[in-house]
Design a protein around this motif. Structure first.
Motif, PDB file in Angstrom:
ATOM      1  N   GLU A  33       0.824  -1.205   0.000  1.00  0.00           N
ATOM      2  CA  GLU A  33       0.000   0.000   0.000  1.00  0.00           C
ATOM      3  C   GLU A  33       0.861   1.260   0.000  1.00  0.00           C
ATOM      4  OE1 GLU A  33      -3.286   0.541  -0.469  1.00  0.00           O
ATOM      5  OE2 GLU A  33      -3.276  -1.607  -0.931  1.00  0.00           O
ATOM      6  N   ARG A  34       1.961   1.218   0.716  1.00  0.00           N
ATOM      7  CA  ARG A  34       2.878   2.370   0.757  1.00  0.00           C
ATOM      8  C   ARG A  34       3.500   2.596  -0.617  1.00  0.00           C
ATOM      9  NH1 ARG A  34       4.408   7.161   2.157  1.00  0.00           N
ATOM     10  NH2 ARG A  34       6.588   7.400   2.646  1.00  0.00           N
ATOM     11  N   ARG A  69       2.304   1.648  -3.495  1.00  0.00           N
ATOM     12  CA  ARG A  69       1.233   2.088  -4.398  1.00  0.00           C
ATOM     13  C   ARG A  69       0.928   3.569  -4.186  1.00  0.00           C
ATOM     14  NH1 ARG A  69      -4.172   2.702  -5.168  1.00  0.00           N
ATOM     15  NH2 ARG A  69      -5.010   1.801  -7.078  1.00  0.00           N
ATOM     16  N   SER A  70       0.868   3.991  -2.939  1.00  0.00           N
ATOM     17  CA  SER A  70       0.589   5.385  -2.623  1.00  0.00           C
ATOM     18  C   SER A  70       1.681   6.303  -3.185  1.00  0.00           C
ATOM     19  CB  SER A  70       0.487   5.555  -1.110  1.00  0.00           C
ATOM     20  OG  SER A  70       0.402   6.903  -0.758  1.00  0.00           O
ATOM     21  N   LEU A  86       1.401   6.507  -6.974  1.00  0.00           N
ATOM     22  CA  LEU A  86       0.309   7.410  -7.362  1.00  0.00           C
ATOM     23  C   LEU A  86       0.752   8.868  -7.284  1.00  0.00           C
ATOM     24  CD1 LEU A  86      -2.747   5.710  -5.628  1.00  0.00           C
ATOM     25  CD2 LEU A  86      -2.527   6.170  -8.078  1.00  0.00           C
ATOM     26  N   LYS A  87       1.476   9.214  -6.232  1.00  0.00           N
ATOM     27  CA  LYS A  87       1.977  10.588  -6.083  1.00  0.00           C
ATOM     28  C   LYS A  87       2.943  10.933  -7.202  1.00  0.00           C
ATOM     29  CE  LYS A  87       1.470  11.029  -1.092  1.00  0.00           C
ATOM     30  NZ  LYS A  87       2.174  11.153   0.187  1.00  0.00           N
ATOM     31  N   ILE A 142       1.697   0.766 -10.126  1.00  0.00           N
ATOM     32  CA  ILE A 142       0.354   0.772  -9.530  1.00  0.00           C
ATOM     33  C   ILE A 142      -0.444  -0.438  -9.979  1.00  0.00           C
ATOM     34  CG2 ILE A 142      -1.847   2.011  -9.468  1.00  0.00           C
ATOM     35  CD1 ILE A 142      -0.050   4.612  -9.851  1.00  0.00           C
TER      36      ILE A 142
END
Length: 104
Positions: A75-76, A78-79, A82-83, A101
């Motif tokens: 999740e980290r 992926r986050s 995204l940024k 992603i």
């Protein structure tokens, strides 16, 4: 709904660590949305036995995540991807971030 997604992700990551009967009950309940009564009938066990198998499987998956933290790490990543994708003007950077992603 969030709990459902979390359980599905945990199962994908750590489901191989479960015993066969736990895996079957977990799949039926989480993936196939079967009630414990339906699972019991399908497997010729009681509803309570199906519930207990699920509880133990869920506990094992959650404890494994607590120890290893792979879902949290995914999740980290992926986050952050995204940024990067959303803040970059370079098309190749956006494309690579998109691959990260979609690949996780």
């Amino acid at each position: 709904m969030e709990d459902f997604v979390e359980r599905g992700n945990l199962y994908e990551l750590y489901g191989g660590l479960l015993k066969e009967n736990q895996r079957v009950v977990y799949e039926y309940h989480v993936m196939d949305d079967m009630s414990f009564t339906e699972i019991g009938e399908e497997l010729s066990i009681t509803r309570q036995a199906a519930q207990e198998l699920f509880r133990r499987a869920d506990e094992k998956l959650r404890k494994t995540e607590e120890t290893l933290g792979l879902q949290r790490k995914f999740e980290r990543v992926r986050s952050l991807a995204l940024k990067i994708r959303d803040s970059s003007d370079e098309e190749n950077v956006k494309e690579l971030a998109g691959e990260i992603i979609n690949g996780i």
